[in-house]
Scaffold this motif. Structure first.
Motif, mmCIF file in Angstrom:
data_model
loop_
_atom_site.group_PDB
_atom_site.id
_atom_site.type_symbol
_atom_site.label_atom_id
_atom_site.label_comp_id
_atom_site.label_asym_id
_atom_site.label_seq_id
_atom_site.Cartn_x
_atom_site.Cartn_y
_atom_site.Cartn_z
ATOM 1 N N LEU A 46 -3.742 -3.028 -8.342
ATOM 2 C CA LEU A 46 -3.541 -3.617 -9.679
ATOM 3 C C LEU A 46 -2.881 -4.986 -9.615
ATOM 4 O O LEU A 46 -3.231 -5.879 -10.395
ATOM 5 C CB LEU A 46 -2.726 -2.664 -10.557
ATOM 6 C CG LEU A 46 -3.479 -1.393 -10.979
ATOM 7 C CD1 LEU A 46 -2.567 -0.467 -11.767
ATOM 8 C CD2 LEU A 46 -4.713 -1.746 -11.803
ATOM 9 N N TRP A 47 -1.923 -5.194 -8.692
ATOM 10 C CA TRP A 47 -1.271 -6.509 -8.628
ATOM 11 C C TRP A 47 -2.313 -7.601 -8.411
ATOM 12 O O TRP A 47 -2.195 -8.704 -8.944
ATOM 13 C CB TRP A 47 -0.164 -6.554 -7.562
ATOM 14 C CG TRP A 47 -0.596 -6.163 -6.174
ATOM 15 C CD1 TRP A 47 -0.471 -4.933 -5.600
ATOM 16 C CD2 TRP A 47 -1.224 -7.002 -5.191
ATOM 17 N NE1 TRP A 47 -0.992 -4.949 -4.329
ATOM 18 C CE2 TRP A 47 -1.452 -6.207 -4.045
ATOM 19 C CE3 TRP A 47 -1.616 -8.348 -5.166
ATOM 20 C CZ2 TRP A 47 -2.055 -6.707 -2.893
ATOM 21 C CZ3 TRP A 47 -2.213 -8.865 -4.012
ATOM 22 C CH2 TRP A 47 -2.419 -8.034 -2.900
ATOM 23 N N LYS A 48 -3.352 -7.274 -7.633
ATOM 24 C CA LYS A 48 -4.415 -8.266 -7.379
ATOM 25 C C LYS A 48 -5.265 -8.467 -8.637
ATOM 26 O O LYS A 48 -5.607 -9.592 -9.002
ATOM 27 C CB LYS A 48 -5.275 -7.807 -6.205
ATOM 28 C CG LYS A 48 -6.299 -8.846 -5.765
ATOM 29 C CD LYS A 48 -7.017 -8.429 -4.507
ATOM 30 C CE LYS A 48 -6.270 -8.864 -3.254
ATOM 31 N NZ LYS A 48 -7.050 -8.676 -2.028
ATOM 32 N N LEU A 49 -5.590 -7.348 -9.297
ATOM 33 C CA LEU A 49 -6.347 -7.432 -10.550
ATOM 34 C C LEU A 49 -5.617 -8.312 -11.568
ATOM 35 O O LEU A 49 -6.223 -9.055 -12.329
ATOM 36 C CB LEU A 49 -6.524 -6.017 -11.126
ATOM 37 C CG LEU A 49 -7.367 -5.862 -12.388
ATOM 38 C CD1 LEU A 49 -8.835 -6.183 -12.113
ATOM 39 C CD2 LEU A 49 -7.247 -4.450 -12.933
ATOM 40 N N GLN B 42 3.733 -2.874 -10.092
ATOM 41 C CA GLN B 42 2.620 -3.833 -10.065
ATOM 42 C C GLN B 42 2.982 -5.115 -10.815
ATOM 43 O O GLN B 42 2.402 -6.166 -10.579
ATOM 44 C CB GLN B 42 1.361 -3.219 -10.709
ATOM 45 C CG GLN B 42 0.928 -1.894 -10.110
ATOM 46 C CD GLN B 42 0.521 -1.974 -8.653
ATOM 47 O OE1 GLN B 42 -0.069 -2.969 -8.222
ATOM 48 N NE2 GLN B 42 0.840 -0.934 -7.883
ATOM 49 N N LEU B 43 3.948 -5.024 -11.741
ATOM 50 C CA LEU B 43 4.358 -6.185 -12.540
ATOM 51 C C LEU B 43 5.598 -6.877 -11.966
ATOM 52 O O LEU B 43 6.067 -7.872 -12.522
ATOM 53 C CB LEU B 43 4.648 -5.752 -13.988
ATOM 54 C CG LEU B 43 3.491 -5.065 -14.727
ATOM 55 C CD1 LEU B 43 3.953 -4.603 -16.106
ATOM 56 C CD2 LEU B 43 2.313 -6.030 -14.867
ATOM 57 N N ALA B 44 6.111 -6.339 -10.861
ATOM 58 C CA ALA B 44 7.364 -6.870 -10.306
ATOM 59 C C ALA B 44 7.338 -8.379 -10.065
ATOM 60 O O ALA B 44 8.338 -9.061 -10.327
ATOM 61 C CB ALA B 44 7.718 -6.129 -9.009
ATOM 62 N N ASN C 48 1.556 -2.211 -1.843
ATOM 63 C CA ASN C 48 0.603 -2.058 -0.743
ATOM 64 C C ASN C 48 -0.796 -2.538 -1.160
ATOM 65 O O ASN C 48 -0.979 -3.039 -2.266
ATOM 66 C CB ASN C 48 0.595 -0.604 -0.234
ATOM 67 C CG ASN C 48 0.130 0.378 -1.303
ATOM 68 O OD1 ASN C 48 -0.774 0.067 -2.088
ATOM 69 N ND2 ASN C 48 0.756 1.552 -1.349
ATOM 70 N N ASP C 49 -1.758 -2.384 -0.251
ATOM 71 C CA ASP C 49 -3.125 -2.875 -0.498
ATOM 72 C C ASP C 49 -4.075 -1.797 -0.992
ATOM 73 O O ASP C 49 -5.271 -2.053 -1.140
ATOM 74 C CB ASP C 49 -3.696 -3.479 0.791
ATOM 75 C CG ASP C 49 -3.019 -4.793 1.131
ATOM 76 O OD1 ASP C 49 -2.910 -5.639 0.225
ATOM 77 O OD2 ASP C 49 -2.580 -4.960 2.288
ATOM 78 N N ASP C 50 -3.560 -0.583 -1.209
ATOM 79 C CA ASP C 50 -4.445 0.492 -1.659
ATOM 80 C C ASP C 50 -4.862 0.252 -3.119
ATOM 81 O O ASP C 50 -4.100 -0.335 -3.896
ATOM 82 C CB ASP C 50 -3.738 1.847 -1.532
ATOM 83 C CG ASP C 50 -3.487 2.209 -0.076
ATOM 84 O OD1 ASP C 50 -4.120 1.601 0.801
ATOM 85 O OD2 ASP C 50 -2.628 3.082 0.186
ATOM 86 N N PRO C 51 -6.080 0.700 -3.482
ATOM 87 C CA PRO C 51 -6.586 0.394 -4.820
ATOM 88 C C PRO C 51 -5.802 1.077 -5.933
ATOM 89 O O PRO C 51 -5.146 2.103 -5.722
ATOM 90 C CB PRO C 51 -8.025 0.907 -4.788
ATOM 91 C CG PRO C 51 -8.085 1.868 -3.657
ATOM 92 C CD PRO C 51 -7.062 1.432 -2.666
ATOM 93 N N GLY C 52 -5.884 0.493 -7.124
ATOM 94 C CA GLY C 52 -5.199 1.052 -8.294
ATOM 95 C C GLY C 52 -3.702 0.982 -8.132
ATOM 96 O O GLY C 52 -3.151 -0.059 -7.769
#
Ligand code: MG
Length: 339
Positions: free
Chosen positions: A112-115, A293-295, A327-331
């Motif tokens: 999500l951080w990437k999204l 994810q918003l950190a 981490n790099d895992d999805p979602g």
């Protein structure tokens, strides 16, 4: 889209006391959203401060019928629909928001951080919360919190000063204070904050009751320590009236209804020149991973809910040395804990 709910009672490592009471277990609800062979996870950690319980979350979620929506990518429309089913119920709404985002990240194969267009390698220091306790237990908790560089201490009780003195006898770490609305008059709040100024306190959260804006503004004009709103702010629409009263706000997904609303709040607060803390309830790694994810967008973190419990059903978001890492895992980047 198929929603399933499951009550999960989170067990606390130690009884957790704040100005409002003590808890040993925290009843939560875990949600799964299945669509097209992918499962998104969500979590609701209800707050009795806002009239919520495990039962209110379960009954709310059992009334959520998403059959009019074709897929979880319609996050905006789905959340608008869910929000209008009834007022309040922010934790239940947050569980749907979190599960939708997790599903979308997994379907796209990206975290999500990437999204959200953010950077992963922002290692953020989170505070570790020490509840109200006896001097002996506080000393033990400080020892257990050795790896955490920032401590958040709960005050708002008659022996506040004894608690602070005990903590300062055992550590010189950065301290944040949360009074949880515990100081009832502006004079009491002012007296306590002036006393705290010689104890190197980074910030003070919610010194007085949620709606005591005038009194808190009066106190803020007379002290040096920044004052943050927690119980005074739930959603983005609450923020404009807080400018000039508080220096910052504490955003929690369970209080605001999820990631979507939290983003709106971050941008609203920043536009008004306020600082943002990202906080949590007692939650498992589902809720903590969602907030994390918003950190990269906020000024300070208080995301320790999952390290205060002993039976986290999930893993993936960990704190190492008090630093929260994505981490790099999805979602959400979490998965069911294997025995
Ligand atoms: Mg608080």
């Amino acid at each position: 889209m198929k929603l399933s709910v499951q009550p999960v009672d989170l067990q606390l490592k130690h009884p957790f006391t704040i100005a409002r009471g003590t808890r040993n277990t925290v009843p939560t609800v875990h949600l799964t959203l299945e669509h097209d062979g992918i499962v998104g996870y969500g979590e609701a950690s209800p707050s009795n401060r806002y009239g919520e319980s495990q039962d209110t979350v379960l009954s709310y979620l059992r009334n959520v019928d998403l059959s009019d929506f074709s897929d979880p990518f319609q996050i905006e429309d789905i959340l608008h629909f869910v929000d209008r089913l009834a007022a309040g119920n922010a934790a239940a709404k947050a569980s749907v928001d979190i599960a939708l985002h997790d599903w979308v990240g997994k379907r796209l194969g990206i975290p999500l951080w990437k999204l959200f267009g953010l950077k992963k390698n922002v290692l953020s220091k989170s505070s570790f919360t020490i509840g109200i306790d006896s001097p002996e237990m506080i000393q033990q908790k400080i020892a257990e919190a050795e790896q955490y560089p920032i401590l958040k201490i709960k005050l708002g009780v008659p022996n506040d000063r004894e608690i602070v003195k005990t903590i300062r006898q055992h550590t010189d770490k950065i301290l944040r204070v949360d009074a949880n609305e515990g100081w009832k008059s502006k004079e009491e709040a002012l007296d306590n904050i002036c006393w705290l100024e010689s104890y190197h306190i980074e910030l003070i959260e919610q010194p007085m009751p949620a709606h005591a804006f005038e009194e808190i503004g009066w106190v803020r004009e007379r002290v040096k320590i920044p004052i943050y709103a927690d119980e005074s702010v739930k959603r983005a629409s609450d923020i404009p009236r807080l400018a000039g009263v508080f220096d910052g706000i504490n955003i929690k997904l369970m209080k605001c209804s999820g990631i979507r609303e939290a983003m709106k709040m971050i941008h609203t607060a920043k536009a008004l020149g306020m600082n943002v803390m990202l906080g949590c309830m007692i939650e498992s790694s589902v809720g903590i991973a969602a907030a994390a994810q918003l950190a990269p967008l906020v000024d300070c973190l208080d995301l320790d809910g999952n390290v205060l419990i002993t039976n986290d059903p999930f893993q993936g978001i960990d704190m190492h040395g008090g630093y929260l890492s994505l981490n790099d895992d999805p979602g959400l980047g979490i998965h069911l804990r294997t025995a």
